[in-house]
Design a protein around this motif. Structure first.
Motif, short mmCIF file in Angstrom:
data_model
loop_
_atom_site.label_atom_id
_atom_site.label_comp_id
_atom_site.label_asym_id
_atom_site.label_seq_id
_atom_site.Cartn_x
_atom_site.Cartn_y
_atom_site.Cartn_z
N LEU A 1 0.86 -1.19 0.00
CA LEU A 1 0.00 0.00 0.00
C LEU A 1 0.89 1.23 0.00
O LEU A 1 1.60 1.48 0.97
CB LEU A 1 -0.89 0.03 1.24
N ASP A 2 0.86 1.96 -1.12
CA ASP A 2 1.74 3.13 -1.23
C ASP A 2 0.95 4.39 -0.86
O ASP A 2 0.16 4.88 -1.65
CB ASP A 2 2.29 3.23 -2.66
N GLU A 3 1.17 4.87 0.33
CA GLU A 3 0.50 6.08 0.83
C GLU A 3 -1.00 6.05 0.62
O GLU A 3 -1.60 7.03 0.17
CB GLU A 3 1.10 7.34 0.18
N THR A 4 -1.58 4.91 0.93
CA THR A 4 -3.03 4.81 0.78
C THR A 4 -3.74 5.75 1.74
O THR A 4 -4.87 6.16 1.51
CB THR A 4 -3.46 3.34 0.99
N ASP A 5 -3.06 6.14 2.80
CA ASP A 5 -3.69 7.02 3.78
C ASP A 5 -3.70 8.49 3.37
O ASP A 5 -4.54 9.26 3.84
CB ASP A 5 -3.02 6.87 5.15
N SER A 6 -2.81 8.86 2.45
CA SER A 6 -2.79 10.29 2.15
C SER A 6 -4.03 10.68 1.35
O SER A 6 -4.46 9.97 0.46
CB SER A 6 -1.51 10.69 1.41
N ILE B 1 3.41 1.65 2.98
CA ILE B 1 4.24 2.85 2.87
C ILE B 1 3.43 4.03 3.36
O ILE B 1 2.29 4.23 2.90
CB ILE B 1 4.66 3.08 1.40
N THR B 2 3.97 4.76 4.30
CA THR B 2 3.21 5.89 4.83
C THR B 2 4.14 6.96 5.39
O THR B 2 5.30 6.70 5.70
CB THR B 2 2.22 5.44 5.93
N HIS B 3 3.60 8.16 5.48
CA HIS B 3 4.35 9.24 6.12
C HIS B 3 3.89 9.46 7.55
O HIS B 3 4.52 10.18 8.30
CB HIS B 3 4.17 10.54 5.34
N TYR B 4 2.74 8.86 7.89
CA TYR B 4 2.15 9.22 9.18
C TYR B 4 1.90 8.03 10.09
O TYR B 4 1.46 6.97 9.66
CB TYR B 4 0.84 9.98 8.96
N GLN B 5 2.16 8.26 11.33
CA GLN B 5 1.90 7.30 12.39
C GLN B 5 0.42 6.94 12.46
O GLN B 5 0.06 5.80 12.76
CB GLN B 5 2.39 7.93 13.71
N ARG B 6 -0.43 7.93 12.11
CA ARG B 6 -1.88 7.78 12.27
C ARG B 6 -2.43 6.47 11.69
O ARG B 6 -3.20 5.77 12.33
CB ARG B 6 -2.57 8.96 11.59
N LEU B 7 -2.00 6.15 10.46
CA LEU B 7 -2.49 4.92 9.83
C LEU B 7 -2.06 3.70 10.64
O LEU B 7 -2.79 2.73 10.77
CB LEU B 7 -1.97 4.80 8.40
N LEU B 8 -0.86 3.82 11.20
CA LEU B 8 -0.30 2.68 11.93
C LEU B 8 -0.97 2.48 13.28
O LEU B 8 -0.80 1.43 13.91
CB LEU B 8 1.21 2.85 12.08
N ASP B 9 -1.74 3.49 13.71
CA ASP B 9 -2.57 3.29 14.90
C ASP B 9 -3.66 2.26 14.61
O ASP B 9 -4.07 1.50 15.47
CB ASP B 9 -3.27 4.60 15.32
N THR C 1 15.72 -0.34 10.85
CA THR C 1 14.56 -1.21 11.00
C THR C 1 14.29 -1.38 12.49
O THR C 1 15.23 -1.54 13.27
CB THR C 1 14.84 -2.58 10.34
N GLY C 2 13.04 -1.32 12.87
CA GLY C 2 12.71 -1.48 14.28
C GLY C 2 11.27 -1.90 14.46
O GLY C 2 10.63 -2.35 13.51
N GLY C 3 10.76 -1.73 15.66
CA GLY C 3 9.36 -2.06 15.94
C GLY C 3 8.49 -0.84 15.77
O GLY C 3 8.95 0.19 15.27
N PRO C 4 7.22 -0.95 16.18
CA PRO C 4 6.27 0.15 16.03
C PRO C 4 6.77 1.46 16.66
O PRO C 4 6.37 2.54 16.22
CB PRO C 4 5.03 -0.36 16.77
N GLU C 5 7.63 1.36 17.65
CA GLU C 5 8.10 2.56 18.33
C GLU C 5 8.90 3.47 17.40
O GLU C 5 8.95 4.69 17.59
CB GLU C 5 8.94 2.19 19.58
N LEU C 6 9.46 2.88 16.34
CA LEU C 6 10.24 3.67 15.39
C LEU C 6 9.34 4.69 14.67
O LEU C 6 9.75 5.83 14.42
CB LEU C 6 10.90 2.72 14.37
N ALA C 7 8.13 4.27 14.38
CA ALA C 7 7.19 5.18 13.73
C ALA C 7 6.83 6.35 14.65
O ALA C 7 6.70 7.49 14.20
CB ALA C 7 5.92 4.43 13.32
N LEU C 8 6.70 6.05 15.91
CA LEU C 8 6.37 7.09 16.89
C LEU C 8 7.50 8.11 16.99
O LEU C 8 7.28 9.32 17.06
CB LEU C 8 6.13 6.47 18.26
#
Ligand code: ATP
Ligand code: MG
Lengths: 251, 428
Positions: free
Chosen positions: A171-176, A203-211, A229-236
């Motif tokens: 998914l390439d920036e499906t949230d934008s 693929i995303t620029h924002y943490q929001r989708l990953l919530d 590379t890391g876990g979800p905390e990397l996005a935060l």
């Protein structure tokens, strides 16, 4: 499921190198997120994986369940189970959305030696799935993506994914471009498909989708490489501090 | 100005083997046509009106040989449409395969069958619109047709026809050279649909004159047959009364040489004329649509929608003109000609023209020529649609606007599924 090794890609027409050794392994059942600054090569990676023209793979490989993707035609990759939700979904004047979906579903079934879906069955399934994505009958009748709003186009991508039931979904920036409610719909659509035999690369620029779509692994891409590379905390961390720290740390 | 020797030479050779039918109601019109023709000569390559299409093979004394195409892999066009069928084999009427033309609201005669009568209603139409259509541009092949046509149908509609009239043209003889002339007259308020299907002959020279009176509605849908080597020069001359409707659609696939001329005059107020074409050419294919629409009445509407898909060196030509006469206010003229070039060897030549002598008019014209949208193609393929099939989908999408000009949904569907079939066969 998806294994990318040392992938080097340059533009066919120019001497511009975009991917400079990407390594990435996504296992069945996992959700991986890729974040990274604009122009770092995220879309290029997804296009190269799905077989778009215009790129030269100068080194490396990419396999889907052990099969070399890079040697297949785009339609063969799709039949093998790869799906890309485009960052910019394409408008196709004159081709009805419904015709498009049915042609795609049946072409894939045919390629896999499965029986084609009858018009009646197809209609039932597509209507039910469209409903959960709040895509109305009118949008199904209209030409593919023509005159769709940005958010409608993205939901239409997810509808295609839901109909095609691929095993590797990118998914390439499906949230934008999605409003808060639409983002929830899309996330629900993705989560509904999550299972042990399927994997996602988001693929995303924002943490929001990953919530909404909880990733197992988060990668940071910069200048054509996965640099962290890391876990979800990397996005935060990215959400909070941007990329500066991570880039500095790697250099 | 002395007529160039070449044009006269070609004419003399062309008509040397033809005989002018004598006697009967049409003989004066035929003699007049021959006089017109003698004054014009045959078209030659240098003529402005034949700038993009070499008329040579349409004017040689004998028809160039054309192999007969076996189209038995599909049902003939319009086969499923309930119609009065009239069959011509290499231009010769075949009563055995034809229906009895008796139908309420319509009177149908055959030119050859009524030729020796002294009077006939068609006398007021035969050659009349053709003559009128000779200015401002000369159309010698049409005059040749009026003079030498061996047969044709004469249709006069006084009410709403119960069924379409279906003209079926079968090509069996590799050297046949058919000249048919049809006259169609719709009285006020009448409505009729004329279907034409088939290659007709190795070479086909056809004229159709259509007089659509006040409030009458004329529909014309034709497919020109799949014979690769056949040649055709066809003319439609139409005039429309107040509130009349004229709709014509042509599907052309294959054919080494096709020139389809249409000359349409909107005479009454509030008349509408739509003419559309979809052409699919592969290889040795030359297709020319030449249209001349004159707006004379008030608030008339005209639409020209021509689409061509060309590959392997196929050539498409469009010459389309809208002439708005002084006083033809509130004219709404639309013209679009587009080609989809599937490779670089193929060519599309377009000459759209507007000539407007009224101030309160809306006229638009556009002509484009483009390759298939690679991004869209990739998008389709990324969903699992094989390349050829994706291309077919896009070709059909490209042609859709012209097919949409067909009002009858069953006929439009016949055309669409036929195209799908052809494209699918190419997919393999
Ligand atoms: N066809 C192309 N022609 C020229 N440059 C290109 C082409 N495709 C990609 N690039 C360049 O390659 C780089 C990577 O582009 P890409 O679209 O993959 O970035 P991205 O990570 O998806 O960015 P974004 O977050 O803005 O979507 C950019 O500098 C882009 O301008
Ligand atoms: Mg991108």
């Amino acid at each position: 499921m998806l294994e990318i090794k040392n992938l080097h890609v340059k533009l066919e027409e120019e001497d511009k190198v975009i991917l400079k050794g990407v390594d990435l392994t996504v296992k069945a059942g996992e959700v991986h997120a890729i974040m990274g600054p604009n122009g770092s090569g995220k879309s290029t990676l997804s296009y190269v994986l799905s077989g778009r023209d215009g790129y030269d793979v100068t080194d490396g490989s990419a396999t889907l369940d052990g099969e070399e993707l890079l040697e297949m035609e785009p339609e063969e990759r799709a039949a093998a189970g790869l799906f890309l939700a485009f960052q910019y979904p394409v408008e196709i004047p004159g081709v009805g959305n419904m015709t498009f979906l049915r042609t795609a579903v049946n072409a894939q079934r045919k390629a896999r030696g499965e029986e084609e879906m009858s018009a009646g069955d197809f209609l039932k399934v597509v209507r039910a799935k469209a409903k959960t994505l709040k895509i109305d009958a009118d949008m199904l009748k209209r030409p593919v993506n023509v005159g769709f709003s940005g958010g409608e186009k993205k939901r239409n991508e997810i509808l295609q994914m839901a109909m095609l039931e691929p095993k590797m979904c990118i998914l390439d920036e499906t949230d934008s471009g999605l409003d808060v409610d639409a983002m929830k719909l899309v996330a629900d659509g993705v989560n509904a498909l999550r299972d042990a035999g399927r994997a996602f690369l988001v693929i995303t620029h924002y943490q929001r989708l990953l919530d909404h779509i909880k990733p197992d692994v988060v990668h940071i891409m910069a200048a054509g490489r996965i640099i962290k590379t890391g876990g979800p905390e990397l996005a935060l961390e990215v959400e909070k501090n941007g990329y500066a720290d991570i880039l500095a740390e790697v250099n | 100005m002395a007529l160039p020797q070449a044009k006269q030479g070609v004419l003399a050779a062309r008509i040397a083997g033809l005989s002018l039918p004598q006697g009967g109601w049409a003989s004066a019109a035929r003699a007049d046509a021959l006089a017109r023709l003698s004054a014009m000569g045959m078209p030659v390559k240098r003529d402005e009106y034949w700038r993009y299409t070499d008329p040579t093979s349409l004017t040689t004394p004998d028809a160039p040989r054309a192999a007969v195409f076996d189209a038995s892999d599909e049902a003939p066009a319009f086969d499923g449409i309930d119609a009065v069928k009239l069959v011509f084999v290499d231009g010769v009427f075949d009563p055995a395969q034809s229906d009895d033309p008796a139908m309420a609201g319509v009177e149908i005669d055959r030119l050859a069958a009524v030729a020796d009568r002294d009077i006939h209603w068609a006398q007021g139409l035969y050659g009349v619109l053709e003559t009128h259509g000779q200015t401002p541009v000369q159309r010698p092949l049409a005059a040749l047709n009026t003079a030498f046509a061996t047969d044709g149908v004469l249709i006069r509609a006084t009410g709403k026809a119960a069924k379409p009239v279906s003209l079926i043209y079968i090509h069996r003889d590799e050297t046949s050279d058919a000249i048919l002339h049809h006259c169609i007259k719709l009285e006020a308020g009448a409505e009729v649909t004329v279907l034409e299907n088939g290659p007709a002959a190795a070479r086909f020279t056809k004229v159709m004159e259509v007089d659509v009176a006040e409030g009458a509605r004329f529909h014309h849908i034709r497919t020109q047959g799949r014979d690769h080597e056949r040649r055709a020069a066809t003319h439609i001359f139409a005039c429309l009364g107040a509130g009349a409707l004229f709709k014509s659609f042509t599907l052309t696939a294959n054919g080494v040489m096709t020139r389809n001329d249409a000359v349409i005059e909107l005479l009454g107020d509030d008349a509408r004329a739509h003419i559309a074409g979809a052409a699919v050419g592969d290889g040795d294919f030359h297709h020319d649509d030449t249209v001349f629409i004159t707006h004379a009445g008030l608030r008339c509407e005209s639409r020209q929608v021509f689409k061509k898909v060309l590959k392997n060196g196929a050539v498409g030509v469009f010459q389309g003109k809208i002439l708005v006469k002084p006083g033809a206010q509130k004219t709404d003229g639309y013209q679009i000609s587009q080609s989809l070039l599937l490779d670089e060897a193929s060519q599309f030549l377009a000459k759209p023209e507007l000539e407007i002598y009224a101030d309160d008019v809306k006229c638009s014209h556009g002509s484009t020529s483009g390759a298939i949208d690679e991004t869209a193609l990739f998008y389709l393929r990324s969903r699992g649609v094989p390349e050829r099939m994706a291309q077919s989908l896009m070709v059909l999408a490209f042609l859709a606007e012209s097919i949409a000009e067909i009002e009858d949904e069953a006929i439009a569907e016949d055309i669409r599924s036929r195209l799908e079939g052809w494209l699918a066969r190419h997919e393999r």
